[in-house]
Design a protein around this motif. Structure first.
Motif, mmCIF file in Angstrom:
data_model
loop_
_atom_site.group_PDB
_atom_site.id
_atom_site.type_symbol
_atom_site.label_atom_id
_atom_site.label_comp_id
_atom_site.label_asym_id
_atom_site.label_seq_id
_atom_site.Cartn_x
_atom_site.Cartn_y
_atom_site.Cartn_z
ATOM 1 N N THR A 177 1.838 -11.614 51.679
ATOM 2 C CA THR A 177 0.822 -10.663 51.209
ATOM 3 C C THR A 177 0.366 -10.990 49.789
ATOM 4 O O THR A 177 -0.646 -10.480 49.331
ATOM 5 N N GLU A 178 1.128 -11.845 49.111
ATOM 6 C CA GLU A 178 0.822 -12.162 47.717
ATOM 7 C C GLU A 178 1.500 -13.471 47.345
ATOM 8 O O GLU A 178 2.656 -13.704 47.690
ATOM 9 N N PHE A 179 0.801 -14.341 46.642
ATOM 10 C CA PHE A 179 1.400 -15.591 46.182
ATOM 11 C C PHE A 179 0.542 -16.182 45.063
ATOM 12 O O PHE A 179 -0.570 -15.713 44.795
ATOM 13 N N PHE A 180 1.079 -17.212 44.411
ATOM 14 C CA PHE A 180 0.355 -17.913 43.353
ATOM 15 C C PHE A 180 0.060 -19.338 43.808
ATOM 16 O O PHE A 180 0.956 -20.045 44.280
ATOM 17 N N LYS A 226 5.472 -14.785 44.349
ATOM 18 C CA LYS A 226 5.273 -13.931 43.178
ATOM 19 C C LYS A 226 6.618 -13.358 42.747
ATOM 20 O O LYS A 226 7.421 -12.942 43.574
ATOM 21 N N ILE A 227 6.871 -13.353 41.443
ATOM 22 C CA ILE A 227 8.077 -12.740 40.909
ATOM 23 C C ILE A 227 7.672 -11.617 39.960
ATOM 24 O O ILE A 227 6.533 -11.569 39.495
ATOM 25 N N SER A 228 8.600 -10.714 39.685
ATOM 26 C CA SER A 228 8.318 -9.582 38.803
ATOM 27 C C SER A 228 9.401 -9.471 37.746
ATOM 28 O O SER A 228 10.556 -9.833 37.981
ATOM 29 N N ASN A 229 9.020 -8.968 36.581
ATOM 30 C CA ASN A 229 9.993 -8.699 35.523
ATOM 31 C C ASN A 229 10.882 -7.523 35.899
ATOM 32 O O ASN A 229 10.540 -6.716 36.771
#
Length: 352
Positions: A177-180, A226-229
Motif C-alpha cells: 500500500t506504500e513504498f519508496f 516505508k519505515i517510521s520513527n
C-alpha cells in the motif's frame, strides 16, 4: 674504443630531472590557483559575507576589517569560497576560521572523499549503491529499509526473479500500500518517489503517479519498504522519517571506529514532503553528548531562513529534547563500520 658514462647514470639523471619537473609543475599550479582565488576575492566576499545575513544576530560580531581579513585568509588557504562562512559562525567575535578545526568543502571533496576509493578494492561503492548496501549490511545482521524490488540495466526484478515491466508494477500495486522508489545511486533527496497505492491507483506527494517503462528503463532503481520513527521523534515531524547523521572514523592503528562528534538529527520542514534532507529544506539540529538536542537547528544558506528554535510545523522545541535509543544508535554505526574497515570515514543516516 668509445668511452662514455654508464646507462645507469643517465637513468638517475633523467629520474631526478623528471621529479624536478613534476615539483615545478605542482608549484606553478599552486601559484595559478592562488592567483585565481585572490582575483575572485572581492566578488565572493560580497556574495557570501558582505551581502549575506548572519546566522547569529544575537552575538557580538567582528569589525568589517577583521571580517574581511579572516575571510581572505580562509579563501586563500583553503580554496573554498565560503558558502558556509556565516553558518560556521566565523563572523562572531573571537571565533577563528581555522581550517585545522573546520573542514572546508574543497578539502572534503578533493582530499577526504578520494580516501574512500583508495586501495586494491573499491568498497565505497557499497555505501553509494542502495541495493548493494542492503545486501552487504544484512550479511552482518545490520538492518536497513527492506528491499522489495529493484531494477537495473538488464531488467526489473523481485527476489532475484526477472519480470516484464507490467508484471513488476502489478506486483508492487497488489502487494504493498506504500513504498519508496529511489535511484540506486541518488543522494540529497533527489530521485525519490514516495508512492501510495489505493484502489490499484498510485500517487506520489498527492499527485497521480503512473510509471512507464520508458521512464524507468535503463535506470538503477530500488523499491524500499516505508519505515517510521518511534513515537517521540515522529511527534516532531510526522510527514517524513527524521534520521540521525553520524560520522565514524576508522583508527589507522587500532582498526576500531570512533564517532567524530555526537552528530545531528535531520528533520524535514516542508509539509507532506517525504524526505528530511537539508538540501530539500530540512533543518539540522545538533546533538549533545548525552543525546539531547541543542537549542536551535540550522538550514542550508540558500533555503531562505537560517535557523529555528522549534519545528516550524509541529512547534516542538528542540532545547532539551532527548533522543530515545541514542546510545544504541552510536554503537550501531560503530558496528556497521567494522563491516567496511577499508573505508576510513563514513557518514551514516540512522532512523530510530
Amino acid at each position: 674504443m668509445i668511452s662514455g658514462r654508464p646507462k645507469t647514470s643517465f637513468k638517475k639523471e633523467n629520474s631526478k630531472l623528471k621529479r624536478l619537473v613534476i615539483k615545478l609543475v605542482a608549484q606553478l599550479r599552486k601559484v595559478y590557483y592562488f592567483c585565481r582565488r585572490f582575483a575572485n576575492l572581492p566578488k565572493s566576499y560580497g556574495k557570501y559575507v558582505k551581502n549575506a545575513v548572519t546566522y547569529y544576530p544575537e552575538l557580538p560580531h567582528k569589525s568589517k576589517l577583521r571580517l574581511w581579513w579572516d575571510y581572505a585568509v580562509w579563501v586563500l588557504r583553503t580554496g573554498d569560497e565560503g558558502l558556509f562562512f556565516r553558518a560556521y559562525g566565523f563572523d562572531i567575535k573571537g571565533h577563528k576560521s581555522d581550517p585545522n578545526v573546520f573542514i572546508d568543502e574543497d578539502f572534503f571533496w578533493h582530499k577526504i572523499i578520494p580516501l574512500a576509493y583508495e586501495g586494491n578494492a573499491n568498497y565505497a561503492v557499497v555505501l553509494r549503491d542502495k541495493c548493494l548496501f542492503d545486501m552487504y549490511m544484512r550479511a552482518f545482521d545490520i538492518s536497513s529499509p527492506k528491499l522489495l524490488a529493484y531494477a537495473n540495466e538488464s531488467g526489473f526484478y523481485v527476489s532475484g526473479k526477472k519480470l516484464v515491466f507490467a508484471d513488476w508494477i502489478e506486483h508492487l500495486a497488489s502487494n504493498y500500500t506504500e513504498f519508496f522508489l529511489k535511484g540506486t545511486m541518488s543522494c540529497c533527496g533527489r530521485d525519490v518517489w514516495h508512492v501510495v497505492v489505493k484502489n490499484g491507483k498510485m500517487t506520489s506527494d498527492g499527485k497521480p503517479f503512473e510509471p512507464t517503462e520508458g521512464m524507468l528503463s535503463g535506470q538503477k532503481l530500488v523499491v524500499q519498504q516505508k519505515i517510521s520513527n518511534c513515537k517521540e521523534i515522529a511527534n516532531i515531524n510526522p510527514y517524513a522519517v527524521s534520521t540521525v547523521r553520524m560520522v565514524t572514523v576508522m583508527g589507522r592503528k587500532s582498526r576500531r571506529p570512533k564517532l567524530l562528534c555526537p552528530g545531528y538529527i535531520r528533520i524535514g520542514c516542508v509539509k507532506e514532503s517525504s524526505v528530511d534532507n537539508l538540501c530539500a529544506g530540512g533543518v539540522g539540529v545538533g546533538i549533545k553528548d548525552d543525546g539531547t538536542l541543542m537549542e536551535y537547528g540550522l538550514f542550508k544558506p540558500w533555503i531562505g531562513k537560517l535557523k529555528c528554535y522549534e519545528h516550524p510545523i509541529s512547534g516542538v522545541k528542540f532545547a532539551g529534547f532527548r533522543l530515545p535509543y541514542y546510545k544504541e544508535a552510536c554503537e550501531l554505526v560503530k558496528r556497521a563500520h567494522m563491516a567496511i574497515p577499508n573505508v576510513p570515514t563514513i557518514g551514516w543516516d540512522v532512523a530510530i
